[in-house]
Design a protein around this motif. Sequence first.
Motif, PDB file in Angstrom:
ATOM      1  N   ARG A 503      27.243  -7.895  53.992  1.00 58.54           N
ATOM      2  CA  ARG A 503      27.786  -7.619  52.669  1.00 58.54           C
ATOM      3  C   ARG A 503      27.464  -8.772  51.717  1.00 58.54           C
ATOM      4  N   LEU A 504      27.025  -8.394  50.498  1.00 59.39           N
ATOM      5  CA  LEU A 504      26.831  -9.344  49.406  1.00 59.39           C
ATOM      6  C   LEU A 504      27.670  -8.862  48.232  1.00 59.39           C
ATOM      7  N   ASN A 505      28.593  -9.663  47.816  1.00 60.01           N
ATOM      8  CA  ASN A 505      29.503  -9.264  46.744  1.00 60.01           C
ATOM      9  C   ASN A 505      28.854  -9.510  45.381  1.00 60.01           C
ATOM     10  N   VAL A 506      28.681  -8.434  44.645  1.00 62.77           N
ATOM     11  CA  VAL A 506      28.088  -8.532  43.315  1.00 62.77           C
ATOM     12  C   VAL A 506      28.894  -9.449  42.414  1.00 62.77           C
ATOM     13  N   PHE A 507      30.193  -9.539  42.636  1.00 62.22           N
ATOM     14  CA  PHE A 507      31.081 -10.233  41.703  1.00 62.22           C
ATOM     15  C   PHE A 507      31.395 -11.682  42.106  1.00 62.22           C
ATOM     16  N   ASP A 508      30.712 -12.197  43.112  1.00 60.05           N
ATOM     17  CA  ASP A 508      30.875 -13.617  43.425  1.00 60.05           C
ATOM     18  C   ASP A 508      30.438 -14.451  42.220  1.00 60.05           C
ATOM     19  N   THR A 509      31.249 -15.431  41.829  1.00 63.89           N
ATOM     20  CA  THR A 509      30.876 -16.285  40.708  1.00 63.89           C
ATOM     21  C   THR A 509      31.704 -17.555  40.720  1.00 63.89           C
ATOM     22  N   ASP A 510      31.298 -18.511  39.914  1.00 61.69           N
ATOM     23  CA  ASP A 510      32.012 -19.774  39.734  1.00 61.69           C
ATOM     24  C   ASP A 510      32.469 -19.825  38.275  1.00 61.69           C
ATOM     25  N   LEU A 511      33.778 -19.816  38.062  1.00 56.03           N
ATOM     26  CA  LEU A 511      34.302 -19.778  36.697  1.00 56.03           C
ATOM     27  C   LEU A 511      33.857 -20.972  35.859  1.00 56.03           C
ATOM     28  N   LYS A 512      33.518 -22.081  36.514  1.00 54.57           N
ATOM     29  CA  LYS A 512      33.131 -23.281  35.774  1.00 54.57           C
ATOM     30  C   LYS A 512      31.692 -23.204  35.267  1.00 54.57           C
ATOM     31  N   PHE A 513      30.960 -22.216  35.752  1.00 50.52           N
ATOM     32  CA  PHE A 513      29.551 -22.123  35.369  1.00 50.52           C
ATOM     33  C   PHE A 513      29.407 -21.575  33.950  1.00 50.52           C
ATOM     34  N   SER A 514      28.434 -22.119  33.238  1.00 53.62           N
ATOM     35  CA  SER A 514      28.066 -21.578  31.929  1.00 53.62           C
ATOM     36  C   SER A 514      26.580 -21.786  31.742  1.00 53.62           C
ATOM     37  N   GLU A 515      25.972 -20.940  30.938  1.00 51.57           N
ATOM     38  CA  GLU A 515      24.536 -21.031  30.691  1.00 51.57           C
ATOM     39  C   GLU A 515      24.259 -20.749  29.229  1.00 51.57           C
ATOM     40  N   ASP A 516      23.627 -21.714  28.587  1.00 55.45           N
ATOM     41  CA  ASP A 516      23.281 -21.570  27.168  1.00 55.45           C
ATOM     42  C   ASP A 516      24.494 -21.174  26.322  1.00 55.45           C
ATOM     43  N   GLY A 517      25.631 -21.739  26.665  1.00 55.71           N
ATOM     44  CA  GLY A 517      26.846 -21.490  25.898  1.00 55.71           C
ATOM     45  C   GLY A 517      27.629 -20.272  26.330  1.00 55.71           C
ATOM     46  N   TYR A 640      22.305 -13.384  43.849  1.00 53.14           N
ATOM     47  CA  TYR A 640      22.928 -14.257  44.846  1.00 53.14           C
ATOM     48  C   TYR A 640      22.105 -15.538  45.031  1.00 53.14           C
ATOM     49  N   VAL A 641      20.784 -15.364  45.136  1.00 56.69           N
ATOM     50  CA  VAL A 641      19.901 -16.520  45.339  1.00 56.69           C
ATOM     51  C   VAL A 641      20.044 -17.502  44.185  1.00 56.69           C
ATOM     52  N   TRP A 642      20.071 -16.967  42.973  1.00 59.40           N
ATOM     53  CA  TRP A 642      20.198 -17.851  41.805  1.00 59.40           C
ATOM     54  C   TRP A 642      21.507 -18.631  41.856  1.00 59.40           C
ATOM     55  N   GLN A 643      22.609 -17.942  42.159  1.00 63.19           N
ATOM     56  CA  GLN A 643      23.899 -18.623  42.234  1.00 63.19           C
ATOM     57  C   GLN A 643      23.912 -19.654  43.361  1.00 63.19           C
ATOM     58  N   ARG A 644      23.198 -19.336  44.434  1.00 64.12           N
ATOM     59  CA  ARG A 644      23.087 -20.293  45.541  1.00 64.12           C
ATOM     60  C   ARG A 644      22.336 -21.547  45.085  1.00 64.12           C
ATOM     61  N   VAL A 645      21.292 -21.359  44.305  1.00 63.48           N
ATOM     62  CA  VAL A 645      20.531 -22.492  43.769  1.00 63.48           C
ATOM     63  C   VAL A 645      21.420 -23.359  42.889  1.00 63.48           C
ATOM     64  N   VAL A 646      22.237 -22.693  42.033  1.00 64.68           N
ATOM     65  CA  VAL A 646      23.147 -23.424  41.151  1.00 64.68           C
ATOM     66  C   VAL A 646      24.151 -24.230  41.969  1.00 64.68           C
ATOM     67  N   GLU A 647      24.714 -23.586  42.988  1.00 61.60           N
ATOM     68  CA  GLU A 647      25.702 -24.249  43.838  1.00 61.60           C
ATOM     69  C   GLU A 647      25.066 -25.433  44.578  1.00 61.60           C
ATOM     70  N   ASN A 648      23.861 -25.233  45.082  1.00 64.70           N
ATOM     71  CA  ASN A 648      23.184 -26.306  45.806  1.00 64.70           C
ATOM     72  C   ASN A 648      22.890 -27.500  44.904  1.00 64.70           C
ATOM     73  N   LYS A 649      22.532 -27.217  43.662  1.00 65.23           N
ATOM     74  CA  LYS A 649      22.258 -28.317  42.754  1.00 65.23           C
ATOM     75  C   LYS A 649      23.482 -29.200  42.569  1.00 65.23           C
ATOM     76  N   LYS A 650      24.661 -28.569  42.495  1.00 62.67           N
ATOM     77  CA  LYS A 650      25.889 -29.342  42.367  1.00 62.67           C
ATOM     78  C   LYS A 650      26.092 -30.263  43.566  1.00 62.67           C
ATOM     79  N   ARG A 651      25.609 -29.809  44.747  1.00 62.22           N
ATOM     80  CA  ARG A 651      25.759 -30.605  45.964  1.00 62.22           C
ATOM     81  C   ARG A 651      24.601 -31.589  46.154  1.00 62.22           C
TER      82      ARG A 651
END
Length: 795
Positions: A503-517, A640-651
């Motif tokens: 299962r991959l949840n379409v609605f997984d997200t990080d509320l702190k994330f923002s892009e171009d405002g 999902y891959v994009w969000q994973r990339v974003v999360e990894n960058k934070k780490r």
Amino acid sequence: MRKKNNNISNFLGAKKAVVPKNAQKTIPFKEAYENGLFLTYDGRYTLIFAFENIDYVFFRDEEKQDIYEKYTHLINSIPSDVQLQEFIMNTDVNTDVLEETLMAHSEKYPEISEDYNNIMRDVITDCSSAGEKKMLIMAMSYKPNGNIDNANVLFKYYQDFQGLFSNLGANIKQLFPNDVFEILYKVYHQYSVVPFMMPKNTLAAGSRIKDYIAPALFRFNTNEIEIGEQFTRVLFIKTYSSYVDDELINDLHSNNQKVVVSKQIKRITKSDAMEQIRKKQLALEQRIQKRMEQNHKNGGDFIPYSLSDERKYLSQLQDRLGSTSCELFDVSVYIAVSAQTKEELNDITHYIQNQGVKHQVQIEILSRQQALGLQAVLPFAQQPFTMKNENNTATPMLSDAAGVLIPFSYIDHFTNNGLYYGKNLATRSVIALDRTQEMNSNGFILATSGSGKSMFSKAEIWNVMLKYPYDEVIVIDPEREYEPLVKVFNGTMLKLAPNSPTRLNVFDTDLKFSEDGASAISVKSEFVMTIAETAKGQELTSNERTVIDRCVKVTYKDFINSDGSADKVPTFTDFYNNLLKMPEQEAKSLALSLELYVKGSFNIFAGKTNIDVSKRFMVFDISSMGEQIRPVGLQVILEYVWQRVVENKKRGVRTWVWIDEFSIMFNDGAGRTTHKSGEFFAKVYKRIRKYGGVPTAITQNITEVLESPQAKTMLSNSEFSVLLQQKKEDLDALTKLYSLSPSQSSYLKSGIKGSGLIICGSKIIPFDKQIPKNSLMYQICTTKFEDKELFEDKQ
């Protein structure tokens, strides 16, 4: 009164070490200064600098023309009071540096690390014996006039050359005494395994510098020099064809022999040049008059062709100097070859002379002049062969002719800590690149079926897993080809198909994330609109977009109120149920379009994510996804891959992403009026790079991809492309897309698997990256049935 040399030393603000008079006179400097200047025995001051090579041989025709014009401008800029010298030397490959960059030291994968290192050892051995590195040096010398100490003018000229070389795409770097001493040591000890060693503070201590450079034995014979354990011979170009081409200098030193090519250049002022021509014309007319008188006595009135041709040449030379921006130069080219035996020396000599024949120039040995020849070769911009000693070896050339003798050839594409990308087919040197250092790290692997694209991509993944232990790897696999790698590297294989437990949840997200405002919820709303539009197969209406945006916000309400609590993360099912509660008819219609992906057979994106995210190697197997679910499924995976990339960058983790057969992203199926997958793929591809990811798209359907404006734009804007063997129709399209020259495109039709071109930034590199069939790496990565069958039999 102070001596002149001391005044100059004080003016330069430099300390000097005076070499004793009994030092080897073959090394032509008298004094060395801490500011980098050298004083030679003829009273000239020399400044020496290294300049970068450029991939001139692989440039397109228009690029070569541009370099030729800029190089000619550089020559025209040489001050008339400066002697300039280009010094190009073949040097041994540093195997220690190769090993440090190429070898893997992974304790986590000892067996495959050792297998990989065995492959790299063979590569290092092959490249060390097959090719040599090119050392490119330029020296300029200047002799102060009168009592005014103005040797510092060389630094002004050096600054001017920095700009001129920058225009050529090459940087320059001044060399200081110890750098030059090491170069001289290499000239005199070409076969020695003992490294150059110089005591610290040599200049300040006044040590006997030359004792650390020169070998014990020097003997000048008629046609060669005995220097320690080597034999060295100096040759020169005696005559040039009027059709000499820009490959001459390159061909003289593009070999793995001990060769130094040294070009001396001296600009003659136009007034002096015109005066020289006038004197030659006067002398020629006297010869012609005398010959005509002799002919008249013998009953003839003809002028020999050689004299009439020289008259015509001098007249043209005079016209061009007087009416164009051309300058006149004295140009000498010397070639020093070295070997361990006289027999080898003769063989290399014949090779060099044959290269001259190939380019219609005559190369001869400096017979009985080897001492002067060595002095002319060493990088101090000294020209001992002058009209004064009647040994002039220079040829007068206009700047456009001198500009053809271009010193550039190939670049050694080797970056410390880079990944191994094969052997350079032109130079046989190792290719090690760091894609992340380019303007962007977006990459493509384009090849026809059976040309080795699968092996190339898997080898790159293999390399990343071993060399960058903290990086993460994600693969989208449409053919279930990467499962063997997952097992080897203890990764996780996510099989996405109807009724799959994954299962991959379409609605997984990080509320702190923002892009171009835009907030995380706004970004997610836009993504859900893309899914809905793909599922519907038509453009959404403005009302439908409004309904989706409102429903997304409702769906995330509890999650937002809980400040992003993990147990409050909504799902696609929650969104679907909220749609059904909306009063608008558009909401009911949208819910119906999405029902298949929520309550139907393709509900793998409707529940909460249940995959193991702790592994650094993750493969999405979409081979059984089916065409109906694939457009939506690919978008969810990419999200999902994009969000994973974003999360990894934070780490602080870099993510490498490979998308195999990415042409499927631009085909949402027949009967659709919109194709959102291609648009979304282009957007996510750009986003991955923006957040520190390294995306690579792979395909064999090149013509299909090039028909998509989005894909073509992506290709044009990516800094890294691997082109393997191509079918003719694809080759023609790629040649046009990348503006390849005929010589460059020829590497794409050789038929050799695992070979082609790497385009990295402005670099175009012919490569060969074949993996030995007896290696564990090949046996695991191969997709050929016969190879797999053979491997299983051995097991």
